[in-house]
Design an enzyme around this catalytic site. Sequence first.
Site, short mmCIF file in Angstrom:
data_model
loop_
_atom_site.label_atom_id
_atom_site.label_comp_id
_atom_site.label_asym_id
_atom_site.label_seq_id
_atom_site.Cartn_x
_atom_site.Cartn_y
_atom_site.Cartn_z
N CYS A 57 0.86 -1.19 0.00
CA CYS A 57 0.00 0.00 0.00
C CYS A 57 0.89 1.23 0.00
O CYS A 57 2.11 1.11 -0.15
CB CYS A 57 -0.98 0.00 1.17
SG CYS A 57 -0.25 0.28 2.78
N SER A 58 0.31 2.38 0.18
CA SER A 58 1.08 3.62 0.12
C SER A 58 2.19 3.67 1.16
O SER A 58 3.32 3.97 0.86
CB SER A 58 0.15 4.83 0.29
OG SER A 58 -0.77 4.88 -0.75
#
Length: 104
Positions: A8-9
């Site tokens: 994810c980020s």
Amino acid sequence: MKRIMLVCSSGMSTSLLVDKMNQAAAVMGVDAEINAAAEADFYKHVNQVDVLLLGPQVKFLLEKMKNMLEPKGIAVGVIDRIDYGTMNGENVLRHALNLGKKEV
């Protein structure tokens, strides 16, 4: 053993999902090594995974990751946003295992 990485980020929210997936794997009797990483850091571990799952917030990376990883035999997919939002570790684990069964 299936080696699964969630990306994810920042790697923070997927870390919570990893815990839920590990719990589900224990209940289901699945031998899996599940980790999370930020998109910027996952490259350090890419040769140590069988399945890469992208968080919904980075699904724009799907084609890039498929082009880069599938030739190496690494399955790539996106985590369903509902399963991600509800932290449904069992569903996400099943998704990863199904992806890992497919020819890439």
